[in-house]
Design an enzyme around this catalytic site. Structure first.
Site, short mmCIF file in Angstrom:
data_model
loop_
_atom_site.label_atom_id
_atom_site.label_comp_id
_atom_site.label_asym_id
_atom_site.label_seq_id
_atom_site.Cartn_x
_atom_site.Cartn_y
_atom_site.Cartn_z
N GLU A 78 47.49 80.10 1.97
CA GLU A 78 48.78 80.46 1.36
C GLU A 78 49.94 79.85 2.15
OE1 GLU A 78 49.16 82.02 -1.42
OE2 GLU A 78 47.13 82.79 -1.77
N CYS A 141 47.45 91.90 -0.22
CA CYS A 141 47.28 90.67 0.55
C CYS A 141 48.63 90.09 0.96
CB CYS A 141 46.49 89.63 -0.25
SG CYS A 141 44.74 90.06 -0.33
N HIS A 165 43.18 83.02 0.78
CA HIS A 165 42.52 83.71 -0.32
C HIS A 165 41.23 82.97 -0.67
CE1 HIS A 165 45.97 86.30 -1.97
NE2 HIS A 165 44.92 87.09 -1.97
N1 PCA Z 1 42.71 90.97 -2.25
C1 PCA Z 1 43.86 91.72 -2.71
C2 PCA Z 1 44.03 92.84 -1.72
C3 PCA Z 1 42.77 92.87 -0.92
C4 PCA Z 1 42.06 91.63 -1.26
O1 PCA Z 1 41.01 91.23 -0.73
C5 PCA Z 1 45.11 90.86 -2.92
O2 PCA Z 1 44.98 89.67 -3.21
O3 PCA Z 1 46.22 91.37 -2.81
#
Ligand code: PCA
Length: 200
Positions: A78, A141, A165
């Site tokens: 990100e 996240c 991610h």
């Molecule tokens: N993904 C979520 C919260 C926890 C996770 O593993 C997100 O993308 O916000």
């Protein structure tokens, strides 16, 4: 160097979260650098508290938080954390986020200190689908990504921090209508990303 890498626990009705599964499988050392692995709860504010305690205890040089982004087909470092939270899904405490700013006096956004372009290039070279993402969303996240940046800005100026991610695991998409990635590719992707971050 010391790298703290975190993975979220399962949320939103899922039985597993690829983030913690992949993080757990990382070695304890990469190119002579110490890898400290930590599971964090998918809960607003609580996740940041757990990571803060680990930063204070371990004093890492680099923090990488990893989360599941169901529906994505690639590993996505990100670019930016935003000072906003919202979402209709309750977190693992059973509550949804209070919609609005995460930190009243925080910047609108913080760019990651991680070399995300180099990380993506390294992953692609290793044959793993990867691309930069320009939004970590508005759920837990992004919240954790933002809170670690806020801590860095105010308390740990030498820290380099960022968020990655990762897609669903094949077991989570049995009907095959959504993309997924094997655990071994996720682990390989995180490993070369860490190498790129350390070398930067
Ligand atoms: N993904 C979520 C919260 C926890 C996770 O593993 C997100 O993308 O916000």
């Amino acid at each position: 160097m010391k790298i703290l890498i975190t993975g979220f626990d399962p949320f939103g009705g899922e039985k597993i979260n690829p983030a913690i599964e992949a993080v757990k499988k990382l070695p304890d050392e990469i190119d002579g650098n110490q890898i400290i692995k930590l599971e964090v709860p998918t809960i607003f504010y609580q996740s940041a508290k757990v990571v803060r305690e680990a930063i204070e205890k371990e004093r890492p040089d680099i923090v990488i938080n990893v989360g599941q982004a169901g529906g994505r087909a690639a590993i996505t470092p990100e670019r930016i954390a935003i000072n906003f939270q919202a979402g209709s899904t309750p977190d693992n405490s059973g509550k949804g986020p209070k919609e609005g700013k995460i930190e009243a006096d925080g910047a609108d956004g913080y760019f990651t200190q991680l070399p995300i372009k180099k990380m993506v290039t390294a992953m692609r070279k290793a044959g793993i689908p990867a691309e930069i993402s320009n939004s970590a969303g508005t759920y837990v996240c992004n919240h954790l990504f933002y809170e670690v940046q806020y801590m860095r800005r105010h308390e740990f100026p030498n820290l380099k921090a960022g968020f990655i991610h990762i897609p669903f695991l094949p077991d989570q998409v049995k009907n095959g209508r959504r993309p997924s990635m094997n655990l071994s590719d996720m682990v390989a992707g995180l490993t070369v990303s860490i190498k790129a971050a350390v070398a930067d």
